[in-house]
Design an enzyme around this catalytic site. Sequence first.
Site, PDB file in Angstrom:
ATOM      1  CB  SER A   1      67.136  19.918  26.560  1.00 33.01           C
ATOM      2  OG  SER A   1      66.248  21.009  26.590  1.00 33.01           O
TER       3      SER A   1
ATOM      4  CD  GLU B   1      88.243  23.652  29.534  1.00 34.01           C
ATOM      5  OE1 GLU B   1      87.152  23.111  29.276  1.00 34.01           O
ATOM      6  OE2 GLU B   1      89.344  23.171  29.233  1.00 34.01           O
ATOM      7  CB  SER B   2      82.131  26.714  32.456  1.00 31.37           C
ATOM      8  OG  SER B   2      82.914  27.367  33.467  1.00 31.37           O
TER       9      SER B   2
ATOM     10  CG  HIS C   1      67.507  24.512  26.427  1.00 34.71           C
ATOM     11  ND1 HIS C   1      67.449  23.298  27.078  1.00 34.71           N
ATOM     12  CD2 HIS C   1      68.266  25.311  27.209  1.00 34.71           C
ATOM     13  CE1 HIS C   1      68.123  23.370  28.211  1.00 34.71           C
ATOM     14  NE2 HIS C   1      68.629  24.582  28.326  1.00 34.71           N
TER      15      HIS C   1
ATOM     16  CB  CYS D   1      86.568  29.925  33.405  1.00 31.44           C
ATOM     17  SG  CYS D   1      86.836  28.220  33.862  1.00 31.44           S
TER      18      CYS D   1
END
Lengths: 133, 133
Positions: free
Chosen positions: B55, B62-63, B68, B83
Site C-alpha cells: 500500500s 494538488e491532493s 493498493h 486539483c
Amino acid sequence: MQALGTHLLVELHKCNPALLNDAIKVEQLMVAAANTAGATIVDTHFHQFNPIGVSGMVIITESHLAIHTWPEFEYAAVDIFTCGDTLKPKQAAQQLIEAFECQQPSLYEVKRGCVPLVGTYSHGQPQELQMVP
Amino acid sequence: MQALGTHLLVELHKCNPALLNDAIKVEQLMVAAANTAGATIVDTHFHQFNPIGVSGMVIITESHLAIHTWPEFEYAAVDIFTCGDTLKPKQAAQQLIEAFECQQPSLYEVKRGCVPLVGTYSHGQPQELQMVP
C-alpha cells in the site's frame, strides 16, 4: 465475482468552513472516523495549506482514508477505501457528515478489484483463498 | 458548474505480480507517475505487507496518489486525485499501466466538488475566484 476493496467517495457540501480549515480538528475527526470503521491505523499525514484548506491521509492496514477541504466553498472530498468484510466504512462516513456539520452530503460506493474468488481477504490478514476455476 | 478536483480511479488487472509485491519499485513508479502528472510531492508513505501486497500514498500539493496491490490477483487499485487545470493525471495513469505491464486496465474519471465558480483553484495556489451569483 467479489470485490477486493470497497471505496466510498463522500462529497461533503455545505459544511462548517471553520472546521474544514482547522488541520488539527480535521485530523482528529478523520482518525475518529477510522476508529469507528474498525480500521487499524498505520500512520497519518495532515497538511494545512496557506492561505486556506487542509489535506490529510489516514493510512490503515485495510487501505486508506483521505480528505481534501476547500473551506471557501464549504466543501470537502472524503475517500474511505477499505478491504475485508469486517470494517464499517459507511458508519465512518456518517460520523464525518455529522462532525463537519454537513448539510448536503452525497455518498458513492465503488467496488474495487472485482475478481473471481472464494473467501475473504484483508491486507496483512490473508485467509484461505481459492480462485474460482 | 466547475469541479474542484479530478479523481481518476484506475483499475489495473493482469499486472506483473512481482512488480506489485515490491514496495520499493511500487514507490518509484508512483513517484515517477506523480512527476509525470506535474505534481509537487509533499511526502510519500509506502508499506510492504506480510506475506504479500503493498500500500502506498504519494501526498502532493494538488491532493494525492494512492495504490493498493494484490499481487496474488495480479491487481492494483490506483487513485490519482488532482486539483487545478495544469496537471496531467491521465498521462500519469497511462505511465502506470505500462510500468506495471498491465494487460487489462480500466480508468474511471470522477469530478469531485462540483461548485458554481468562475476561475480556477489549486490547493496552495489560490487564484482570483468569484462565486457565480
